[in-house]
Design a protein around this motif. Structure first.
Motif, mmCIF file in Angstrom:
data_model
loop_
_atom_site.group_PDB
_atom_site.id
_atom_site.type_symbol
_atom_site.label_atom_id
_atom_site.label_comp_id
_atom_site.label_asym_id
_atom_site.label_seq_id
_atom_site.Cartn_x
_atom_site.Cartn_y
_atom_site.Cartn_z
ATOM 1 N N UNK A 120 0.829 -1.211 0.000
ATOM 2 C CA UNK A 120 0.000 0.000 0.000
ATOM 3 C C UNK A 120 0.860 1.256 0.000
ATOM 4 N N UNK A 121 0.430 2.273 -0.733
ATOM 5 C CA UNK A 121 1.077 3.583 -0.634
ATOM 6 C C UNK A 121 0.818 4.151 0.753
ATOM 7 N N UNK A 122 1.833 4.755 1.344
ATOM 8 C CA UNK A 122 1.720 5.314 2.690
ATOM 9 C C UNK A 122 1.898 6.826 2.638
ATOM 10 N N UNK A 123 0.961 7.543 3.257
ATOM 11 C CA UNK A 123 1.007 8.993 3.334
ATOM 12 C C UNK A 123 0.771 9.431 4.782
ATOM 13 N N UNK A 155 2.165 14.048 2.930
ATOM 14 C CA UNK A 155 3.544 13.645 2.684
ATOM 15 C C UNK A 155 3.584 12.211 2.170
ATOM 16 N N UNK A 156 4.188 12.030 1.015
ATOM 17 C CA UNK A 156 4.382 10.710 0.421
ATOM 18 C C UNK A 156 5.618 10.086 1.068
ATOM 19 N N UNK A 157 5.469 8.918 1.681
ATOM 20 C CA UNK A 157 6.598 8.301 2.380
ATOM 21 C C UNK A 157 7.577 7.626 1.433
ATOM 22 N N UNK A 158 7.263 7.553 0.160
ATOM 23 C CA UNK A 158 8.257 7.162 -0.841
ATOM 24 C C UNK A 158 9.059 8.408 -1.196
ATOM 25 N N UNK A 159 10.190 8.588 -0.534
ATOM 26 C CA UNK A 159 11.028 9.757 -0.782
ATOM 27 C C UNK A 159 10.721 10.944 0.105
ATOM 28 N N UNK A 160 9.647 10.859 0.914
ATOM 29 C CA UNK A 160 9.253 11.942 1.816
ATOM 30 C C UNK A 160 9.062 13.266 1.074
ATOM 31 N N UNK A 161 8.236 13.207 0.031
ATOM 32 C CA UNK A 161 7.923 14.389 -0.763
ATOM 33 C C UNK A 161 6.468 14.791 -0.539
ATOM 34 N N UNK A 162 6.167 16.079 -0.569
ATOM 35 C CA UNK A 162 4.772 16.502 -0.453
ATOM 36 C C UNK A 162 4.001 16.165 -1.728
ATOM 37 N N UNK A 163 2.981 15.323 -1.600
ATOM 38 C CA UNK A 163 2.185 14.931 -2.757
ATOM 39 C C UNK A 163 1.008 15.872 -2.981
ATOM 40 N N UNK A 293 6.308 13.837 8.790
ATOM 41 C CA UNK A 293 5.670 15.067 8.319
ATOM 42 C C UNK A 293 6.034 16.232 9.225
ATOM 43 N N UNK A 294 6.266 15.964 10.505
ATOM 44 C CA UNK A 294 6.730 17.015 11.414
ATOM 45 C C UNK A 294 8.131 17.461 11.029
ATOM 46 N N UNK A 295 8.976 16.502 10.691
ATOM 47 C CA UNK A 295 10.333 16.843 10.245
ATOM 48 C C UNK A 295 10.299 17.639 8.940
ATOM 49 N N UNK A 296 9.359 17.293 8.083
ATOM 50 C CA UNK A 296 9.220 18.017 6.817
ATOM 51 C C UNK A 296 8.909 19.492 7.075
ATOM 52 N N UNK A 297 7.934 19.765 7.938
ATOM 53 C CA UNK A 297 7.584 21.150 8.236
ATOM 54 C C UNK A 297 8.777 21.891 8.848
ATOM 55 N N UNK A 298 9.478 21.218 9.725
ATOM 56 C CA UNK A 298 10.645 21.839 10.363
ATOM 57 C C UNK A 298 11.707 22.184 9.324
ATOM 58 N N UNK A 299 11.908 21.267 8.383
ATOM 59 C CA UNK A 299 12.943 21.484 7.369
ATOM 60 C C UNK A 299 12.602 22.647 6.457
ATOM 61 N N UNK A 300 11.387 22.693 5.937
ATOM 62 C CA UNK A 300 11.069 23.756 4.974
ATOM 63 C C UNK A 300 11.092 25.128 5.643
ATOM 64 N N UNK A 301 10.721 25.197 6.919
ATOM 65 C CA UNK A 301 10.754 26.489 7.606
ATOM 66 C C UNK A 301 12.176 26.948 7.866
ATOM 67 N N UNK A 302 13.088 26.011 8.021
ATOM 68 C CA UNK A 302 14.482 26.365 8.272
ATOM 69 C C UNK A 302 15.269 26.632 6.995
ATOM 70 N N UNK A 303 14.851 26.035 5.888
ATOM 71 C CA UNK A 303 15.676 26.071 4.682
ATOM 72 C C UNK A 303 15.075 26.821 3.499
#
Length: 385
Positions: A120-123, A155-163, A293-303
């Protein structure tokens, strides 16, 4: 090396101009009215601001004035601050939202598979608020003296990209954004307790979408079936339940309730899901993966440049955010292709330091050529490290 083959130019080549022009022509008009400063030039200028970490339109204009020869080989020329401001305020930001979706689709095809063995795809779905000054952004009123916008992100867990990203003012309820999701049947979506809503559960289940979330305290239910719990793996209970409260009268879905005690923290969790064919421990592991997804938000706000804006209108803010989000699959594309082990932060810093260097972009990411000791690269784990 061919003149003008800079790092910046090679990054821009990842955005297919044929697709860019097709989206513009078929969905947003021909763009001929923008011949003096077209959408591609607008995109290039704003992408440059993201990659270079520039915080004002005047700085973009000054940088472009100093790079006239290199801009020529990109099909660009120096541009006035006022011209960029008018473009960001007046041209629909939805165009760049469409380009973001095109870039995600291209990059997702190369993304590494998630760590779980099920097919299954995981989001993960969650939201994050970006605070705004109410006096400068009155359209984003959140509270009496506070403004803000909210990024609802799948967040798509294949590659951790925002879908999928849905941008609203901060006062929009999270569950309302979740109702907009359209996923293939069989997908698994992980959400926190803020999305516990019986009508949402019914909607997802009717669409064939599987979900995992945490149970709220005080929810009334009866146990319809009990299964053996593997306490050696931390599973304290595995039940099929039916809710009995008046609010649950429209929820015709029997749900699985999994109790789990974390061996490291000692905390006891209870998860709700409509997934019955996976082990109870796997359900707990799936919810733990939501932390990405929490790490994703943290990353985009910092970078990325999404906390300070180059315009105050709603359209200008949305334009900047969408172009910032386009940056991520562009960087991810080279991360997936190079397989160097560099973090997103390291790659972005390399690019930022070498934007107008004439060098093969792939050489920039060769293993062993670059190390990063900045704290941002060590404080984020998983695939953002």
């Amino acid at each position: 090396m061919r003149q003008g083959n800079t790092i910046f130019r090679q990054l821009l080549q990842l955005v297919d101009r044929h697709v860019f022009n097709r989206v513009e022509r078929e969905r947003f008009g021909s763009g001929r009215e923008y011949r003096s400063f077209n959408r591609w030039q607008q995109f290039t200028a704003m992408m440059f601001a993201q990659l270079a970490g520039i915080s004002s339109l005047r700085d973009i204009a000054q940088q472009f004035e100093g790079q006239t020869k290199r801009l020529y080989h990109l099909g660009l020329r120096a541009v006035k601050r006022s011209t960029m401001a008018d473009a960001n305020a007046g041209r629909p930001a939805e165009f760049f939202e469409a380009i973001f979706q095109e870039q995600y689709a291209r990059c997702a095809a190369l993304a590494p598979r998630k760590k779980f063995h099920f097919q299954n795809k995981l989001y993960s779905f969650d939201s994050s608020v970006i605070d705004l000054c109410l006096s400068m952004f009155p359209w984003a009123k959140f509270r009496r003296t506070k403004g803000g916008i909210k990024l609802h992100t799948l967040l798509d867990h294949d590659g951790y990209l925002p879908a999928f990203v849905h941008i609203t003012t901060a006062k929009v309820a999270d569950v309302n954004a979740a109702r907009l999701l359209k996923l293939p049947a069989g997908s698994i979506i992980v959400m926190d307790r803020g999305y516990v809503d019986f009508s949402l559960f019914s909607q997802l289940h009717a669409q064939g979408i599987l979900f995992v979330t945490r149970m709220k305290r005080g929810m009334r239910y009866r146990v319809a079936e009990r299964r053996e719990a593997d306490r050696a793996q931390g599973v304290s209970s595995d039940q099929t339940i039916e809710f009995t409260s008046a609010k649950a009268k429209n929820c015709l879905v029997a749900l699985r309730r999994v109790g789990y005690r974390d061996a490291e923290t000692g905390k006891h969790y209870f998860f709700l899901t409509n997934v019955f064919d996976l082990a109870a421990k796997t359900i707990a592991d799936i919810y733990k993966e939501r932390w990405q997804v929490e790490l994703f938000f943290k990353w985009i706000k910092q970078n990325l440049k999404i906390k300070s804006f180059l315009g105050t209108s709603k359209n200008a803010v949305m334009t900047q955010i969408w172009i910032a989000l386009i940056t991520l699959p562009i960087i991810a594309y080279y991360k997936f292709m190079a397989k160097s082990g560099l973090s997103f932060s390291q790659i972005l810093k390399l690019v930022r330091l070498n934007l107008f260097v004439q060098k093969n972009l792939k050489e920039l990411f060769e293993p062993g050529l670059y190390t990063q000791s900045a704290p941002i690269g060590t404080q984020l784990s998983f695939n953002f490290q």
